[in-house]
Scaffold this active site. Sequence first.
Site, PDB file in Angstrom:
ATOM      1  N   ARG A 113      74.575 -31.156 -42.962  1.00 45.02           N
ATOM      2  CA  ARG A 113      75.404 -32.006 -43.825  1.00 45.02           C
ATOM      3  C   ARG A 113      75.534 -31.353 -45.188  1.00 45.02           C
ATOM      4  O   ARG A 113      75.040 -31.852 -46.191  1.00 45.02           O
ATOM      5  CB  ARG A 113      74.814 -33.399 -43.849  1.00 45.02           C
ATOM      6  CG  ARG A 113      74.974 -33.989 -42.454  1.00 45.02           C
ATOM      7  CD  ARG A 113      74.528 -35.373 -42.374  1.00 45.02           C
ATOM      8  NE  ARG A 113      75.639 -36.243 -42.032  1.00 45.02           N
ATOM      9  CZ  ARG A 113      75.499 -37.521 -41.777  1.00 45.02           C
ATOM     10  NH1 ARG A 113      74.326 -38.092 -41.848  1.00 45.02           N
ATOM     11  NH2 ARG A 113      76.537 -38.255 -41.448  1.00 45.02           N
ATOM     12  N   GLN A 118      81.657 -30.333 -44.004  1.00 44.29           N
ATOM     13  CA  GLN A 118      82.096 -31.736 -43.994  1.00 44.29           C
ATOM     14  C   GLN A 118      83.173 -32.026 -42.952  1.00 44.29           C
ATOM     15  O   GLN A 118      83.177 -33.080 -42.333  1.00 44.29           O
ATOM     16  CB  GLN A 118      82.607 -32.129 -45.375  1.00 44.29           C
ATOM     17  CG  GLN A 118      81.519 -32.763 -46.214  1.00 44.29           C
ATOM     18  CD  GLN A 118      82.009 -33.200 -47.575  1.00 44.29           C
ATOM     19  OE1 GLN A 118      83.202 -33.341 -47.806  1.00 44.29           O
ATOM     20  NE2 GLN A 118      81.079 -33.404 -48.485  1.00 44.29           N
ATOM     21  N   ASP A 121      81.693 -32.833 -39.625  1.00 43.66           N
ATOM     22  CA  ASP A 121      80.626 -33.826 -39.617  1.00 43.66           C
ATOM     23  C   ASP A 121      81.022 -35.037 -38.744  1.00 43.66           C
ATOM     24  O   ASP A 121      81.565 -36.021 -39.225  1.00 43.66           O
ATOM     25  CB  ASP A 121      80.350 -34.253 -41.065  1.00 43.66           C
ATOM     26  CG  ASP A 121      79.187 -35.197 -41.178  1.00 43.66           C
ATOM     27  OD1 ASP A 121      78.682 -35.668 -40.134  1.00 43.66           O
ATOM     28  OD2 ASP A 121      78.764 -35.480 -42.312  1.00 43.66           O
ATOM     29  N   SER A 124      79.486 -38.529 -39.441  1.00 40.36           N
ATOM     30  CA  SER A 124      80.183 -39.299 -40.483  1.00 40.36           C
ATOM     31  C   SER A 124      81.492 -39.867 -39.966  1.00 40.36           C
ATOM     32  O   SER A 124      81.811 -41.030 -40.232  1.00 40.36           O
ATOM     33  CB  SER A 124      80.466 -38.412 -41.705  1.00 40.36           C
ATOM     34  OG  SER A 124      79.273 -38.136 -42.386  1.00 40.36           O
ATOM     35  N   TYR A 219      68.803 -37.867 -46.253  1.00 36.60           N
ATOM     36  CA  TYR A 219      68.452 -38.976 -45.361  1.00 36.60           C
ATOM     37  C   TYR A 219      67.295 -39.770 -45.955  1.00 36.60           C
ATOM     38  O   TYR A 219      66.634 -39.333 -46.896  1.00 36.60           O
ATOM     39  CB  TYR A 219      68.015 -38.434 -43.996  1.00 36.60           C
ATOM     40  CG  TYR A 219      69.154 -37.897 -43.170  1.00 36.60           C
ATOM     41  CD1 TYR A 219      70.066 -38.760 -42.587  1.00 36.60           C
ATOM     42  CD2 TYR A 219      69.306 -36.533 -42.980  1.00 36.60           C
ATOM     43  CE1 TYR A 219      71.106 -38.273 -41.830  1.00 36.60           C
ATOM     44  CE2 TYR A 219      70.347 -36.029 -42.222  1.00 36.60           C
ATOM     45  CZ  TYR A 219      71.252 -36.912 -41.642  1.00 36.60           C
ATOM     46  OH  TYR A 219      72.280 -36.420 -40.895  1.00 36.60           O
TER      47      TYR A 219
END
Length: 351
Positions: A113, A118, A121, A124, A219
Amino acid sequence: MPKETAARERRVALVPDVVRRLRAAEHEVIVEAGAGLAAGATDEQYVAAGASLGDPWAAEVVAKVAPPSEAELVKLRSGTILVGFLNPLGDPDGLAAIAATGATALAMERIPRISRAQSMDALSSQATVSGYRAVLIASTELERFFPMFMTAAGTVPPAQVLVLGAGVAGLQAIATARRLGAVVTGFDIRSAVKEQIQSLGARFFEVEGLGDAEAEGGYARELTPEEQQIQRDALSVQMGKSDVIVTTALVPGRPAPKLIPASAVELMKPGSVIVDLAAEAGGNCELTRPGETYTTDGGVKIVGPLNLPSEMAEHASALYARNILSLIELGFDFEDEVVKGACVVREGKVV
Ligand code: NAD
């Protein structure tokens, strides 16, 4: 790209628009007949985009959503690169079975991440779908309005929505509940999200005595039993006032933290709704039954959805396919940080 065979899986790994882009980059694309139907994409659309219909397992790269079934593993050839959600932390035996075929596998869950990755990802992109959908489910299960209404027949107060866990899914849930006019409170144990919650027009719930619990990679870490108790005590009053609670709290590789004890559900008004997005990881609510919707003796409806993105298969697939496209565009350079991070099986060996 094969047709998905897992129960409840309606998404696909490639959509016609992405096939067109792959063709423009001179990749050949083989699609299994009927693969996209459940996600709203017909064979004709795939063919018009430049794909051929045929045996997808003959390709050099096989793009999937769910981990391969036993029947699919038989078709997976040595030397093939398999890409998909492979549940590497939850299913080590599955990885060993892939390795036994001699294939290479990239798990979309393991894409680092970092900013550069991105566009790949997929956690997400799919969490965005889940967060949005969770609120729509809550709004239909709730027999009350979300927005405030001032009518000739009287005034209706807005619904009070509490969102626990404000990562990608939680923030989307907050934004969606706000758009529907609810009064929203958000909570997370990473203090970095306070501003994000507030910028969506929601209130950030502060728990005194609980520090920041951000761990590696942005996280959350698992809370100690004492911290969990502080959190539950502080939140129980707010839970009792809520018409809707959406929970999204996860800790990578661990069972979902139990944020809503049975005693807190008892404090909620009859007719209130809990949508537990962590149902797949055991649930954030003690009373969640994964895969079920039921009403407690106290009249609270608890929804424990499994694979929510699949319920919005068309757009979930469109986003996922763009994640897959970005990964393919990167090339399969196993020295690259992103490819290396995602690679869970390399030429028949679990990494
Ligand atoms: P996730 O699905 O693992 O967890 C959901 C949320 O639950 C997280 O916000 C976590 O802090 C929260 N949580 C865990 N235990 C909790 C508890 N006991 N009580 C309340 N909340 C709890 O997380 P996610 O949504 O996949 O992402 C988390 C973070 O990862 C993001 O907010 C961001 O910082 C980072 N991220 C970075 C990128 C990037 O840079 N490309 C992309 C996505 C996410």
